[in-house]
Design a protein around this motif. Structure first.
Motif, PDB file in Angstrom:
ATOM      1  N   LEU A 180       0.758  -1.254   0.016  1.00 45.87           N
ATOM      2  CA  LEU A 180       0.129  -0.114   0.035  1.00 45.87           C
ATOM      3  C   LEU A 180       0.944   1.331  -0.006  1.00 45.87           C
ATOM      4  O   LEU A 180       1.730   1.411   0.586  1.00 45.87           O
ATOM      5  N   ALA A 216      -1.984  -1.296  -3.546  1.00 46.80           N
ATOM      6  CA  ALA A 216      -3.438  -0.620  -3.157  1.00 46.80           C
ATOM      7  C   ALA A 216      -2.818   0.914  -2.863  1.00 46.80           C
ATOM      8  O   ALA A 216      -1.648   1.045  -2.643  1.00 46.80           O
ATOM      9  N   LEU A 218      -3.859   4.471  -0.959  1.00 41.22           N
ATOM     10  CA  LEU A 218      -4.943   5.187  -0.138  1.00 41.22           C
ATOM     11  C   LEU A 218      -4.307   6.806  -0.159  1.00 41.22           C
ATOM     12  O   LEU A 218      -3.707   6.915   0.503  1.00 41.22           O
ATOM     13  N   PHE A 228      -9.809   5.084  -1.275  1.00 44.85           N
ATOM     14  CA  PHE A 228      -9.053   3.873  -1.234  1.00 44.85           C
ATOM     15  C   PHE A 228      -9.265   3.005  -2.464  1.00 44.85           C
ATOM     16  O   PHE A 228     -10.305   2.735  -2.945  1.00 44.85           O
ATOM     17  N   PRO A 230      -8.324  -0.519  -3.815  1.00 43.27           N
ATOM     18  CA  PRO A 230      -7.925  -1.782  -3.284  1.00 43.27           C
ATOM     19  C   PRO A 230      -6.921  -2.481  -4.361  1.00 43.27           C
ATOM     20  O   PRO A 230      -5.892  -3.202  -3.961  1.00 43.27           O
ATOM     21  N   TYR A 261      -4.432   3.201  10.246  1.00 47.57           N
ATOM     22  CA  TYR A 261      -4.854   2.281   9.236  1.00 47.57           C
ATOM     23  C   TYR A 261      -3.951   0.970   9.206  1.00 47.57           C
ATOM     24  O   TYR A 261      -4.504  -0.133   9.135  1.00 47.57           O
ATOM     25  N   ILE A 265      -5.289  -2.810  10.096  1.00 50.32           N
ATOM     26  CA  ILE A 265      -5.441  -3.874   9.112  1.00 50.32           C
ATOM     27  C   ILE A 265      -4.670  -5.089   9.587  1.00 50.32           C
ATOM     28  O   ILE A 265      -5.095  -6.402   9.610  1.00 50.32           O
ATOM     29  N   ASP A 270     -11.521  -5.201   8.572  1.00 47.28           N
ATOM     30  CA  ASP A 270     -11.883  -5.044   7.189  1.00 47.28           C
ATOM     31  C   ASP A 270     -11.522  -3.609   6.622  1.00 47.28           C
ATOM     32  O   ASP A 270     -11.325  -2.842   7.502  1.00 47.28           O
ATOM     33  N   THR A 271     -11.234  -3.730   5.477  1.00 48.23           N
ATOM     34  CA  THR A 271     -10.860  -2.118   4.948  1.00 48.23           C
ATOM     35  C   THR A 271     -11.920  -1.232   5.235  1.00 48.23           C
ATOM     36  O   THR A 271     -11.294  -0.063   5.855  1.00 48.23           O
ATOM     37  N   LYS A 272     -13.217  -1.109   5.276  1.00 50.55           N
ATOM     38  CA  LYS A 272     -13.948  -0.291   5.701  1.00 50.55           C
ATOM     39  C   LYS A 272     -13.990   0.021   7.006  1.00 50.55           C
ATOM     40  O   LYS A 272     -13.774   1.336   7.509  1.00 50.55           O
ATOM     41  N   LEU A 275     -10.766   1.895   7.480  1.00 53.18           N
ATOM     42  CA  LEU A 275     -10.562   3.466   7.182  1.00 53.18           C
ATOM     43  C   LEU A 275     -11.352   4.437   8.360  1.00 53.18           C
ATOM     44  O   LEU A 275     -10.982   5.485   8.430  1.00 53.18           O
TER      45      LEU A 275
END
Ligand code: RIB
Ligand code: NA
Length: 309
Positions: A180, A216, A218, A228, A230, A261, A265, A270-272, A275
């Protein structure tokens, strides 16, 4: 348990000059005092991870000047593990921060120990290779970032990079290792030479960055939240910011966001959710003065998240 976070990067003593606005060329302005605050993108991110309660090691270089003890003490207070903090003779890194009354800042850094000859000890290399994730920025010599990114990648350790710091293109060897890359609008523009004035342009530039080899992307948009990408053809996620009541000082907010962040992770969110967690951390950070001292604790972030549900 989630594995340790290893942050490799810079430490700076921040000399903060509060001013009404940035002086024009040829203009003289008086600052409203001067504050000496611990900072540096690497150290801020290590303090950020540690204050969130995640086991976090900091790999960096500190000087032998009077500021060094302030920097070391505040990293220690945040809970960062400092066994790979190397002392080099001479001054520590310094940052001159022009802080405007609206909370926006302009920064000039002086490398000091961050830019002295780097020695990555075998112990530091081993720490990188067994990490849960490695987090980098751009305030140390790029060859060190290349070495760390390659080491991590070879050991299957995810590599996160905050694009803050030096300008100029990123070494393709780093791009190829990154899980990322997280730029703000200015850094996205600098890395792609594409305009980043509106959301369409930002998305196009972020896609271009992805095309350069990063998994990814961000993009940190400050009060506008984040975008974001992915990767692997998945649709972008647009996250709104958790609004801050009063923006006092945005210094370190990007560092706080990236660290939060990465920790989220690493801990399996999860991503949401990650964030949202990062956004809460960033929102607290901008309401506090200074870089390193403004990193929120886990309890602060969870309380804010609970109040926004
Ligand atoms: O990202 C904020 C940081 O940038 C400051 O703490 C300053 O030291 C510069 O590195
Ligand atoms: Na702050």
């Amino acid at each position: 348990a989630a594995k340790d976070l290893v942050v490799v990067g810079s430490l700076n003593c921040d000399l903060v000059l509060p001013v009404k606005r940035v002086p024009q060329p040829g203009e003289t302005l008086a600052a409203d005092g001067m504050d000496t605050v611990p900072g540096g993108k690497g150290a801020n991110q290590a303090a950020g991870g540690a204050k969130l309660g995640h086991p976090t090691h900091f790999v960096g270089q500190i000087g032998t000047d009077a500021n060094a003890s302030l920097l070391r003490a505040s990293l220690q207070e945040a809970g960062a593990k400092l066994e790979h903090l190397r002392e080099v003779p001479g001054p520590s890194g310094t940052a001159i921060i022009i802080l405007q009354s609206n909370g926006e800042n302009s920064i000039i850094i002086v490398g000091g120990a961050n830019q002295a000859e780097w020695i990555l000890s075998d112990a530091a290399k081993a720490e990188v290779s067994k990490a849960g994730a490695v987090l980098l920025q751009r305030e140390i010599p790029e060859h060190v970032n290349v070495e760390v990114a390659k080491l991590a990648k070879a050991a299957n350790v995810p590599v996160y990079m905050d694009a803050g710091g030096m300008e100029g293109p990123l070494d393709p060897q780093i791009l190829a290792c990154l899980t990322l890359l997280s730029p703000n609008e200015t850094e996205l523009n600098r890395l792609t030479n594409m305009p980043t004035e509106n959301e369409e342009q930002i998305e196009a530039a972020a896609k271009m960055l992805q095309g350069m080899g990063v998994e990814a992307v961000l993009v940190k948009l400050g009060a506008e939240g984040s975008l974001f990408l992915p990767g692997k053809g998945q649709p972008p996620i647009r996250q709104r910011a958790i609004k801050a009541d009063k923006v006092l000082d945005t210094t370190g907010a990007g560092d706080c966001f990236t660290a939060a962040y990465t920790v989220a992770i690493l801990e399996g969110m999860d991503t949401k959710a990650a964030l949202q967690f990062a956004s809460a951390a960033g929102s607290i950070c901008v309401q506090r003065a200074g870089a390193m001292p403004s990193m929120p604790s886990r309890a602060d972030v969870e309380a804010l998240l609970a109040s926004t549900k």
